[in-house]
Design an enzyme around this catalytic site. Structure first.
Site, short mmCIF file in Angstrom:
data_model
loop_
_atom_site.label_atom_id
_atom_site.label_comp_id
_atom_site.label_asym_id
_atom_site.label_seq_id
_atom_site.Cartn_x
_atom_site.Cartn_y
_atom_site.Cartn_z
N ASP A 236 1.87 20.78 -19.72
CA ASP A 236 1.14 19.48 -19.41
C ASP A 236 1.46 18.85 -20.18
O ASP A 236 1.95 18.95 -21.38
CB ASP A 236 -0.02 19.95 -19.90
CG ASP A 236 -1.55 19.08 -20.60
OD1 ASP A 236 -0.74 17.49 -20.33
OD2 ASP A 236 -2.81 19.07 -20.61
N ALA B 164 1.61 15.54 -22.15
CA ALA B 164 1.84 13.99 -22.47
C ALA B 164 2.26 13.35 -23.20
O ALA B 164 2.56 12.62 -23.42
CB ALA B 164 -0.12 14.03 -22.28
N TYR C 235 1.01 -1.42 -0.38
CA TYR C 235 -0.46 -0.23 0.35
C TYR C 235 1.12 1.38 -0.13
O TYR C 235 0.59 2.30 -0.63
CB TYR C 235 -0.95 0.03 0.76
CG TYR C 235 -1.64 0.85 1.18
CD1 TYR C 235 -3.14 0.64 0.26
CD2 TYR C 235 -1.32 2.65 1.28
CE1 TYR C 235 -4.32 2.15 0.28
CE2 TYR C 235 -2.75 3.07 1.66
CZ TYR C 235 -3.84 3.30 1.00
OH TYR C 235 -5.34 3.88 0.76
N LYS D 20 -0.88 8.68 -22.96
CA LYS D 20 0.14 8.88 -24.29
C LYS D 20 1.57 8.72 -24.26
O LYS D 20 2.00 6.76 -24.47
CB LYS D 20 0.51 10.21 -24.36
CG LYS D 20 -1.00 11.11 -23.79
CD LYS D 20 -2.56 10.59 -24.39
CE LYS D 20 -3.50 10.85 -23.73
NZ LYS D 20 -4.57 12.25 -23.16
N PHE E 288 -6.09 21.64 -22.64
CA PHE E 288 -6.69 20.15 -23.46
C PHE E 288 -8.03 20.22 -23.16
O PHE E 288 -7.74 21.32 -22.22
CB PHE E 288 -5.76 18.85 -23.61
CG PHE E 288 -6.79 17.93 -23.49
CD1 PHE E 288 -6.52 17.07 -25.16
CD2 PHE E 288 -6.62 16.74 -23.14
CE1 PHE E 288 -7.53 16.33 -25.59
CE2 PHE E 288 -7.42 16.00 -22.64
CZ PHE E 288 -7.25 14.79 -24.79
N ASP E 289 -9.20 19.16 -23.43
CA ASP E 289 -10.73 19.98 -23.48
C ASP E 289 -10.92 19.15 -21.88
O ASP E 289 -11.39 20.01 -20.76
CB ASP E 289 -11.58 18.79 -24.31
CG ASP E 289 -10.86 17.81 -24.59
OD1 ASP E 289 -9.88 17.31 -24.28
OD2 ASP E 289 -12.00 16.94 -25.27
N HIS F 38 -19.31 17.16 -25.50
CA HIS F 38 -18.92 15.53 -26.64
C HIS F 38 -18.55 15.14 -26.65
O HIS F 38 -19.19 13.80 -26.95
CB HIS F 38 -17.30 16.46 -27.08
CG HIS F 38 -16.42 16.76 -26.47
ND1 HIS F 38 -16.59 17.68 -25.41
CD2 HIS F 38 -14.85 15.81 -26.54
CE1 HIS F 38 -15.04 17.48 -24.74
NE2 HIS F 38 -14.63 16.65 -25.75
C1 LIG Z 1 -5.37 13.16 -22.83
C2 LIG Z 1 -4.78 14.10 -21.94
C3 LIG Z 1 -4.82 14.36 -20.86
C4 LIG Z 1 -6.15 14.47 -20.23
O1 LIG Z 1 -5.94 12.76 -20.14
P1 LIG Z 1 -6.26 11.32 -20.10
O2 LIG Z 1 -5.41 10.41 -19.06
O3 LIG Z 1 -6.98 11.77 -20.45
O4 LIG Z 1 -6.96 11.52 -18.50
C5 LIG Z 1 -4.24 16.27 -21.06
N1 LIG Z 1 -3.79 17.16 -21.39
C6 LIG Z 1 -3.63 16.07 -22.50
C7 LIG Z 1 -3.01 17.15 -23.85
C8 LIG Z 1 -4.37 15.05 -23.67
O5 LIG Z 1 -3.83 14.76 -24.15
#
Ligand SMILES: *Cc1c(COP(=O)(O)O)cnc(C)c1O
Length: 464
Positions: free
Chosen positions: A216, A218, A73, A259, A125-126, A454
Site C-alpha cells: 500500500d 500511498a 474513452y 498522497k 490503513f482504516d 469515525h
Molecule cells: C489514504 C490512504 C488510503 C486510501 O486512499 P484514498 O485515496 O483516501 O481512498 C489507503 N492507504 C493508505 C496508507 C492511505 O494513506
C-alpha cells in the site's frame, strides 16, 4: 529549540484566503457537525489538517498538463502518459488508474481475496481494513513491537516483524493467505517508515511461501526519503533510485495518488504480470470505468503523470518532512506527548497521555479534536478507539486499539512554516488547560457498516 526548517522551495502564485472564525461561530459549527471533525464545513476551519489526502497544491507543470488531457474513452494518450510515468518512476509494466486509493483496494480485495482469507500486514490503513472486512476476510498486524512504544526512537517503526509474519503464515496456511500487504509509510502506526532491508526480507519470506507481496504505497516517496536518510547502506542512492529498489520487492501496489503523487484526485494499481492484470480488470470496469481511465478524466491522468515524477524531488521532500518535524518539535518542546520519531506526513499526538483522565471508551482522541478546533479553528482527526475499537457482535464487549492518537496531517505545498507555529501555539494553549477538560464523547448515531464509525458518527459530550 526546534531545529531549523528549510524555507519553502516554492513561491505562491495564487492565494486562497482563509480566516479564523469567532469563538461563537466555532461553537455553532461543532454542534452542527455533531462534534465530529468530518461533520464540519471547511469554511469554518482556519488550518485544515484533517488529512493530507488530495489537499495539496499542484505545480504549474501539473496545471499545464491538465490542458493536454485526452478524453478518449479507451486508450487515451493521457493513459499512455501515466503508464510511462509509472514505468519510469516505479518500474511496473501494468498500470490501472482508479479514482482513489480505496478504489484500488476495492478492485484488489474484491478480485484476489475470498471469505475467510487472512491478510498479514504491518498494519492496515482504516479504509484498507474496511475492505478486508467487506470481503469477509480478516487482517493480522505483524508490525514490530516498537511501533507501540511512543518514545522508542527505532528509525523504522513501520517494519514487519518477520517472526510474527512466519507465525501467521504457519497458523493460517498459504491457501488462506492470498497476499501479504505492507503499508509504506505505516499511516495507522504514526506515519512510520519501513526499511528497504525489511521489505527485502519480507519479499524473500513471501517468495519462499509463494505468496505475493503487495505494497500500500500511498507514501512511497516519503518512505524512500527516510530510507536515504536513515538506512546507511542506501545513503548514496537518490530517492528516485531507492523508490525503484523499494518497488522491486513487490508484485503489485495500490496507491492513493492523493498522497505523495501530488494530485487532488486519483489512484492506481500497478502490477508485473498480465495474469494479475487480467484478474483485476473486470472489477475495474464494474466499479470504476474502462481499464485505461478508471473513473478519472484524461486531464486527471495527465496531472498524475506529472505528479508521480515530481514526488521524488528531493528539495520538495526535504522541506516537507522537515516542516512536519518542525511542528512535532514545537509541540514536544512544550511537553505535548507525540509519537517519536516524528513521521513523514503527520504529527501524531498521544491523546491517551494528553488526556489520561478520560477513559479510552469515552474517546479521548476525539475530545482532543474538539478542544483543538474550539481553541483555534484547527482541524485534525482522532485515530483511536472511535476509529479502531472492536465491538463483539454477540456480547457487545469492546476491545480498544493499543494507540489512542490524534493526527495533524500536513498538506503538501499548502501551508507555510508560520502556519505550523500557529498550530503549535494553539495546541500548547489546550495543553495548558488539559486538566480542566472533563468530559467524554458518546456515539448517538453510527453507520451500520463495520469499520466506518469515525467518518459518520454523531457524537455528544457527556460529563465524566
Ligand atoms: C489514504 C490512504 C488510503 C486510501 O486512499 P484514498 O485515496 O483516501 O481512498 C489507503 N492507504 C493508505 C496508507 C492511505 O494513506
Amino acid at each position: 529549540m526546534a531545529g531549523k526548517v528549510p524555507p519553502e522551495p516554492f513561491r505562491i502564485k495564487m492565494v486562497e484566503p482563509v480566516h479564523v472564525p469567532g469563538a461563537e461561530d466555532r461553537e455553532k459549527a461543532l454542534k452542527a457537525g455533531h462534534f465530529n471533525m468530518f461533520g464540519l464545513r471547511a469554511a469554518d476551519v482556519y488550518i485544515d489538517l484533517l488529512t493530507d489526502s488530495g489537499t495539496g497544491a499542484m505545480s504549474k507543470q501539473q496545471w499545464a498538463a491538465i490542458m493536454m488531457g485526452d478524453e478518449a474513452y479507451a486508450g487515451a494518450d493521457s493513459f499512455y502518459s501515466l503508464k510511462k510515468s509509472v514505468k519510469d518512476v516505479l518500474g511496473f509494466d501494468y498500470t490501472i488508474p482508479v479514482h482513489q486509493g480505496r478504489a484500488a483496494e476495492n478492485v484488489v480485495f474484491g478480485s484476489l481475496v475470498k471469505e475467510g482469507d487472512v491478510i498479514p500486514f504491518n498494519m492496515p490503513f482504516d479504509t484498507t481494513r474496511g475492505h478486508v472486512f467487506n470481503v469477509g476476510a480478516s487482517s493480522v498486524d505483524c508490525v514490530i513491537d516498537e511501533a507501540f512504544d511512543r518514545e522508542n526512537l527505532h528509525p523504522f517503526k513501520g517494519n514487519v516483524d518477520l517472526k510474527k509474519l512466519e507465525k501467521t503464515i504457519a497458523r493460517y496456511g498459504k491457501d488462506r493467505i492470498p497476499f501479504i500487504m505492507v503499508t509504506i509509510t505505516n499511516n495507522s502506526g504514526g506515519g512510520q517508515p519501513v526499511s528497504l532491508q525489511n521489505l527485502r526480507d519480507v519479499s524473500a519470506a513471501a517468495k519462499k511461501h509463494a505468496i505475493p507481496l503487495l505494497l500500500d504505497a500511498a507514501r512511497m516517496a516519503e518512505n524512500a526519503w527516510f530510507i536515504k536518510h536513515r538506512e546507511k547502506e542506501f545513503a548514496d542512492l537518490s530517492v528516485g533510485e531507492i523508490l525503484k529498489e523499494t518497488m522491486n520487492t513487490a508484485d503489485a501496489i495500490t496507491v492513493s495518488c492523493k498522497k505523495d503523487p501530488l494530485v487532488n484526485i486519483g489512484g492506481l494499481i500497478a502490477c508485473r504480470t498480465e495474469e494479475m492484470y487480467y484478474k483485476l480488470t473486470p472489477r475495474v470496469i464494474l466499479f470504476e470505468g474502462f481499464a485505461t481511465y478508471g473513473g478519472l478524466a484524461g486531464r486527471d491522468l495527465e496531472a498524475l503523470a506529472v505528479g508521480l515524477r515530481e514526488m521524488v524531488n528531493e528539495e520538495h521532500l526535504t522541506h516537507r518532512i522537515a516542516q512536519v518535524r518542525y511542528l512535532g518539535e514545537l509541540l514536544s518542546e512544550g511537553g505535548v506527548p507525540c509519537i517519536h520519531p516524528i513521521g513523514g506526513h503527520a504529527v501524531f499526538i498521544d491523546a491517551g497521555a494528553f488526556l489520561p483522565h478520560i477513559p479510552q471508551g469515552s474517546y479521548p482522541a476525539d475530545v482532543l479534536s474538539v478542544e483543538i478546533y474550539r481553541e483555534g479553528a484547527i482541524r485534525g482527526i482522532g485515530l483511536g478507539a472511535l476509529a479502531f475499537e472492536n465491538v463483539d457482535e454477540k456480547t457487545g464487549e469492546r476491545t480498544f486499539p493499543k494507540l489512542e492518537l490524534y493526527r495533524l496531517a500536513i498538506n503538501r505545498r499548502t501551508y507555510t512554516n508560520s502556519h505550523m507555529e500557529y498550530v503549535a501555539e494553539t495546541i500548547l494553549d489546550v495543553y495548558k488547560r488539559r486538566e480542566s477538560i472533563n468530559y467524554g464523547l458518546k456515539v448517538t448515531y453510527e453507520p451500520p457498516v463495520k469499520g466506518l464509525k469515525h467518518f459518520l458518527a454523531h457524537l455528544e459530550p457527556v460529563k465524566l
